[in-house]
Design an enzyme around this catalytic site. Structure first.
Site, PDB file in Angstrom:
ATOM      1  N   SER A  54       0.910  -1.115   0.099  1.00  0.00           N
ATOM      2  CA  SER A  54      -0.111  -0.119  -0.011  1.00  0.00           C
ATOM      3  C   SER A  54       0.936   1.207  -0.090  1.00  0.00           C
ATOM      4  O   SER A  54       0.547   2.191  -0.699  1.00  0.00           O
ATOM      5  CB  SER A  54      -0.837   0.000   1.284  1.00  0.00           C
ATOM      6  N   ARG A  82     -13.953  -6.565 -10.618  1.00  0.00           N
ATOM      7  CA  ARG A  82     -14.170  -6.176  -9.257  1.00  0.00           C
ATOM      8  C   ARG A  82     -14.803  -4.865  -9.239  1.00  0.00           C
ATOM      9  O   ARG A  82     -14.868  -3.910 -10.214  1.00  0.00           O
ATOM     10  CB  ARG A  82     -12.648  -5.916  -8.808  1.00  0.00           C
ATOM     11  N   ASP A 113      -6.670  -8.246   4.528  1.00  0.00           N
ATOM     12  CA  ASP A 113      -5.887  -8.973   3.641  1.00  0.00           C
ATOM     13  C   ASP A 113      -5.194 -10.198   4.507  1.00  0.00           C
ATOM     14  O   ASP A 113      -4.925 -11.211   3.827  1.00  0.00           O
ATOM     15  CB  ASP A 113      -4.655  -8.202   2.971  1.00  0.00           C
ATOM     16  N   LYS A 118     -12.272  -9.464  -3.295  1.00  0.00           N
ATOM     17  CA  LYS A 118     -11.021  -9.056  -3.476  1.00  0.00           C
ATOM     18  C   LYS A 118     -10.306  -9.795  -4.723  1.00  0.00           C
ATOM     19  O   LYS A 118     -11.322 -10.196  -5.635  1.00  0.00           O
ATOM     20  CB  LYS A 118     -10.294  -9.620  -2.068  1.00  0.00           C
TER      21      LYS A 118
HETATM   22  C1  S3P Z   1      -5.473  -1.442   0.006  1.00  0.00           C
HETATM   23  C2  S3P Z   1      -6.800  -1.445   0.559  1.00  0.00           C
HETATM   24  C3  S3P Z   1      -7.525  -2.678   1.072  1.00  0.00           C
HETATM   25  C4  S3P Z   1      -6.565  -3.866   0.768  1.00  0.00           C
HETATM   26  C5  S3P Z   1      -5.899  -3.575  -0.405  1.00  0.00           C
HETATM   27  C6  S3P Z   1      -4.931  -2.640  -0.327  1.00  0.00           C
HETATM   28  C7  S3P Z   1      -4.921   0.031  -0.168  1.00  0.00           C
HETATM   29  O1  S3P Z   1      -8.597  -2.691  -0.153  1.00  0.00           O
HETATM   30  O2  S3P Z   1      -7.395  -4.922   0.618  1.00  0.00           O
HETATM   31  O3  S3P Z   1      -5.213  -4.980  -0.766  1.00  0.00           O
HETATM   32  O4  S3P Z   1      -3.614   0.091  -0.488  1.00  0.00           O
HETATM   33  O5  S3P Z   1      -5.334   1.006   0.014  1.00  0.00           O
HETATM   34  P1  S3P Z   1     -10.050  -1.903   0.416  1.00  0.00           P
HETATM   35  O6  S3P Z   1      -9.738  -0.290   0.332  1.00  0.00           O
HETATM   36  O7  S3P Z   1     -10.766  -2.293  -0.956  1.00  0.00           O
HETATM   37  O8  S3P Z   1     -10.445  -2.592   1.508  1.00  0.00           O
END
Ligand code: S3P
Length: 449
Positions: free
Chosen positions: A20, A119, A336, A363
């Site tokens: 992230s 998605r 995750d 996901k």
């Molecule tokens: C992420 C947010 C999460 C996570 C993804 C990475 C991010 O998703 O599941 O792997 O980097 O902001 P969501 O915002 O859809 O919950």
């Protein structure tokens, strides 16, 4: 790829950089003025997709492996790409970049692989349209490919049904370009890396937290690390920016990658693993609380504040685990990690209930269906529910053929589970770990005694 039961796991591992934060460092560096120097950038396919998209919009990015240099051109410095932007398998790239593209003075089409094209994107299309953007799903199904025409944007006050950092971040990034303040409220605080890094680059972002009674307090984002995850609604507020400034970013190790070693060390017999330099931002570190609730033996060592993103080394030892209930505000802090936690719950005494986690269905794969199917194949007693799973632990697992559905976290979950099951486990599509952790199998095998 095949795995057989191991006698124990021992040694040290340093997991790669946080996915992230890596994405965000290149994105924000590209729209900042000056050079952003990124250390420990994750060289996984998802984060390489982000680099490729910004290069196509005229940003010079030097990827030297250990260091990535982004020569940012300011908020208005992107140029129209000559071709479609391919986000690969990356939801973060697709959704966050949409917030930036909504405000540019050019049109662009975004797409990705078969999984990305299934998605849900309405969750960003709707708020960005309300800000004035023109954003449509080319096939009319609410998914990518997306056609985005940049517009002048207005600040909005938006309440999201889901606690999603991708939705929140897309709106905040559009809010940088809006004509007035933008507010995003979510049912629980989701990961706050965008808020931390945007402030670090000179933007004006703050977070307002409601406690469980609905009383509102304002939190300085820098004070949030180290505090428990709040139980009430959270609102991120951003003011329009005139310019962001490039900076030095140290990316901490990814706790979502560390999760596989944390659980492996707890589940496998006679094991002791030291995982170095793991990001423990409380909006991401819910797995540590769940492990403690389940009776797991973990110790945090060498805790460091970092620049807004705290880190620690984590020592984990084999433990006798018991079941727990995982629900509510903690869910976004470990979303995750739930596949790995669900597998670990099979090795705990008693029942583990996961609820409020319907997001798992959207996901990289439908992680409720895929986990139940694969754990059942290994002999586990697990039931899918509308918004989670019920796992009755204690039954010994046996090896099986596992379909990863090309979901990196499913492949890694079953590599670990295969080390703790009788007989041989074969993972189909095992190479998909290159999305978030290209060295995963080498690092795991290095620990096997
Ligand atoms: C992420 C947010 C999460 C996570 C993804 C990475 C991010 O998703 O599941 O792997 O980097 O902001 P969501 O915002 O859809 O919950």
């Amino acid at each position: 790829m095949k795995f057989v039961e191991c006698k124990g796991l021992h040694g040290e591992v340093t997991v790669p950089g946080d996915k992230s934060i890596s994405h965000r460092s290149v994105m924000f560096g590209s729209i900042a003025k000056g050079t952003t120097e990124i250390h420990n950038y994750l060289q996984g396919a998802d984060c390489l997709s982000t680099i490729s998209c910004f290069r196509k919009m005229g940003i010079e990015i030097e990827n030297r492996g250990d260091v990535v240099l982004v020569h940012g051109r300011g908020l208005r410095g992107l140029t129209r790409p000559a071709e479609v932007l391919d986000c690969g398998n990356s939801g973060t790239t697709t959704r966050l970049i949409s917030g930036i593209l909504a405000a540019q003075d050019f049109d662009v089409t975004l797409t990705g692989d078969a999984s990305i094209q299934k998605r849900p994107m309405k969750r960003i299309m709707e708020p960005l349209s309300r800000m004035g953007a023109s954003i449509e799903s080319v096939n009319g199904n609410g998914c990518a490919p997306l056609r985005i025409s940049g517009r002048k944007l207005h600040g909005i006050s938006y309440t999201s049904k889901v606690a999603s950092a991708q939705v929140k971040s897309a709106i905040l990034l559009a809010g940088l370009y809006a004509d007035s303040e933008t507010r995003v409220t979510e049912p629980y605080l989701s990961r706050n890396h965008s808020e931390i890094l945007l402030n670090y680059f000179g933007a004006d972002v703050r977070t307002e937290i409601e406690d469980a009674t609905g009383t509102c307090g304002s939190a300085n984002i820098a004070e949030l690390p180290g505090q428990p995850q709040p139980a009430g609604r959270a609102t991120a507020v951003i003011r329009p920016a005139t310019e962001l400034h490039g900076n030095l970013v140290e990316v901490p190790g990814d706790i979502s990658s560390a999760a596989f070693f944390l659980c492996a060390g707890l589940m496998a017999p006679n094991s002791e693993i030291l995982i170095r330099n793991v990001g423990i931002n409380p909006t991401r570190a819910g797995i540590l609380n769940v492990i403690r609730d389940m009776g797991g033996n973990i110790t945090l060592l060498n805790e460091r504040a970092g620049s807004g993103e705290p880190t620690a080394d984590i020592l984990v030892r084999s433990s006798s685990l018991h079941g727990t209930v995982i629900e509510g505000a903690v869910i976004p802090t470990l979303i995750d990690e739930l596949p790995m936690i669900a597998a670990m719950a099979c090795f705990a005494d008693g029942t583990t209930v996961i609820r409020d986690a319907a997001e798992l269905k959207v996901k990289e794969s439908d992680r409720i269906t895929v986990m139940v199917e694969n754990l059942t194949a290994m002999g586990a007693d697990v039931t899918a529910t509308e918004d989670g799973m019920i796992i009755r632990g204690g039954r010994p697992l046996h090896g099986a053929v596992i379909d990863s559905h090309l979901d990196h976290r499913i492949a890694m979950t079953f590599a670990v589970t295969g080390l703790c099951a009788d007989g041989e486990t074969e993972i189909l599509g095992a190479e998909c770990v290159n999305i978030s952790y290209p060295q995963f199998y080498e690092d795991l095998k290095h620990l096997i005694k």
